[in-house]
Design a protein around this motif. Structure first.
Motif, short mmCIF file in Angstrom:
data_model
loop_
_atom_site.label_atom_id
_atom_site.label_comp_id
_atom_site.label_asym_id
_atom_site.label_seq_id
_atom_site.Cartn_x
_atom_site.Cartn_y
_atom_site.Cartn_z
N LEU A 152 0.83 -1.18 0.04
CA LEU A 152 0.07 -0.09 -0.13
C LEU A 152 0.88 1.19 0.23
CD1 LEU A 152 -2.59 -1.00 2.77
CD2 LEU A 152 -2.75 -1.35 0.42
N LEU A 153 0.34 2.14 -0.93
CA LEU A 153 1.14 3.56 -0.72
C LEU A 153 0.72 4.25 0.57
CD1 LEU A 153 0.38 4.52 -4.42
CD2 LEU A 153 2.55 3.74 -3.50
N PRO A 154 1.60 5.30 1.18
CA PRO A 154 1.00 5.85 2.35
C PRO A 154 -0.43 6.46 2.29
CG PRO A 154 3.28 6.70 1.59
CD PRO A 154 2.67 5.83 0.37
N THR A 155 -0.86 7.11 1.47
CA THR A 155 -2.36 7.55 1.32
C THR A 155 -3.28 6.42 1.57
OG1 THR A 155 -1.64 9.39 0.29
CG2 THR A 155 -4.15 9.12 0.27
N GLU A 156 -3.01 5.33 0.76
CA GLU A 156 -3.73 3.88 0.58
C GLU A 156 -3.73 3.44 2.17
OE1 GLU A 156 -2.73 2.90 -3.86
OE2 GLU A 156 -2.02 1.98 -2.36
N GLU A 161 -6.89 2.51 7.13
CA GLU A 161 -6.93 2.63 8.44
C GLU A 161 -8.04 3.23 9.03
OE1 GLU A 161 -4.89 4.97 12.23
OE2 GLU A 161 -3.63 4.86 10.39
N PHE A 162 -8.30 4.43 8.23
CA PHE A 162 -9.76 5.12 8.45
C PHE A 162 -11.07 4.31 8.35
CE2 PHE A 162 -13.29 8.14 7.25
CZ PHE A 162 -13.31 8.80 8.73
N LEU A 163 -11.14 3.62 7.32
CA LEU A 163 -12.20 2.78 6.94
C LEU A 163 -12.14 1.80 7.92
CD1 LEU A 163 -11.73 2.27 2.98
CD2 LEU A 163 -13.44 3.62 4.37
N MET A 164 -11.07 1.13 8.55
CA MET A 164 -11.26 0.01 9.40
C MET A 164 -11.39 0.62 10.77
SD MET A 164 -7.94 -2.53 8.10
CE MET A 164 -8.22 -3.93 9.25
N ARG A 165 -10.93 1.52 11.12
CA ARG A 165 -11.35 2.21 12.32
C ARG A 165 -12.89 2.58 12.58
NH1 ARG A 165 -7.60 3.33 15.74
NH2 ARG A 165 -5.31 3.58 15.43
N ASN A 166 -13.59 2.71 11.40
CA ASN A 166 -14.98 2.85 11.37
C ASN A 166 -15.61 1.79 10.63
OD1 ASN A 166 -14.87 5.55 12.69
ND2 ASN A 166 -13.53 6.08 10.91
N ALA A 167 -15.22 0.69 10.76
CA ALA A 167 -15.71 -0.53 9.90
C ALA A 167 -17.30 -0.84 10.41
CB ALA A 167 -14.91 -1.84 10.33
N ASP A 193 -12.41 8.71 -5.15
CA ASP A 193 -12.74 7.47 -6.42
C ASP A 193 -11.57 6.87 -6.60
OD1 ASP A 193 -15.77 8.29 -6.21
OD2 ASP A 193 -14.93 10.15 -7.36
N VAL A 194 -10.56 7.72 -7.13
CA VAL A 194 -9.21 6.83 -7.69
C VAL A 194 -8.75 6.03 -6.52
CG1 VAL A 194 -7.01 7.37 -8.43
CG2 VAL A 194 -8.97 8.64 -9.38
N HIS A 195 -8.47 6.75 -5.38
CA HIS A 195 -7.89 5.84 -4.38
C HIS A 195 -8.72 4.58 -3.59
CE1 HIS A 195 -5.14 9.28 -4.27
NE2 HIS A 195 -4.56 8.50 -3.37
N ILE A 196 -10.14 4.87 -3.77
CA ILE A 196 -10.92 3.67 -3.39
C ILE A 196 -10.85 2.64 -4.52
CG2 ILE A 196 -13.11 2.81 -3.12
CD1 ILE A 196 -12.61 4.58 -0.69
#
Length: 226
Positions: A152-156, A161-167, A193-196
């Motif tokens: 994963l790239l740093p932004t990914e 992490e943000f998605l998992m913390r708010n799963a 959209d690109v990063h997702i």
């Protein structure tokens, strides 16, 4: 039932907030004055506070600062008509947990409140996140899906992490922009959209159950098993 304190001097806005929180299972009390709001927040055990930035009696910045000085760690969602980035930073530095700009949609308010309520539960020292067979090690800075390493790239990594913390909770595009990129949402960009899309291709391999879902008109949600 979780309890919310709504500190807001505009009656129409306050009633909308109370109604939206009530629709999502929260018992909400309303006060229209900063000093009264501070007294209620100190005296009663609320699970979340929505706090207007500009209030009679005592400014919202002063309210949240005083709460933190007195070791009250109730999550605070600051709400303001001031959209300047410096104002947002000031509110967060004073002790606010999130910052929502007026006018806002009811869905945006509800999503942020749900995220703050969930964020209060995990231990502060948590260094490893797990959702189904997806793992994220925040110390070693690596990710695994079904035991296989993900590059994963740093932004990914921050996005995951943000998605998992708010799963299990819908996070809106604006929330992702603010918490991952750190500035206000620009409706004209497709960077999320690109990063997702890239993240999906990396974590949802062939034959694996997709973990990231799009909630049309709202945002994204990472699946969760309790």
């Amino acid at each position: 039932m979780p309890r919310a304190l709504v500190i807001e001097d505009d009656e129409v806005t306050a009633r909308d907030i109370v109604a939206e929180l009530g629709a999502h299972g929260l018992q909400a009390d309303w006060v229209a004055n900063g000093r009264e709001g501070l007294a209620r927040a100190l005296a009663d055990g609320y699970d979340i506070i929505t706090l207007d930035r500009m209030l009679p009696g005592m400014d919202g910045i002063d309210v949240v600062s005083e709460l933190r000085k007195r070791s009250v760690d109730t999550p605070v969602l600051m709400i303001s008509a001031l959209s300047d980035v410096d104002e947002r930073v000031r509110g967060l530095r004073a002790g606010g947990d999130d910052y929502l700009t007026k006018p806002f949609s009811p869905d945006e308010l509800a999503a942020r409140a749900e995220v703050l309520l969930r964020r209060r539960r995990p231990a502060a020292h948590e260094t490893r996140l797990r959702v189904e067979d997806l793992e994220l090690d925040l110390v070693k800075h690596n990710a695994l899906r079904d035991g296989q390493a993900l590059t994963l790239l740093p932004t990914e990594f921050r996005l995951l992490e943000f998605l998992m913390r708010n799963a299990g909770q819908v996070v809106t595009r604006q929330m992702i922009f603010e918490h991952v990129w750190g500035f206000h949402f620009d409706p004209g960009t497709n960077v999320i959209d690109v990063h997702i899309g890239r993240l999906r291709r990396k974590i949802d391999g062939a034959g694996q159950v997709p973990l990231i879902s799009t909630v049309r008109g709202s945002g994204y949600v990472l699946a969760r098993t309790d």
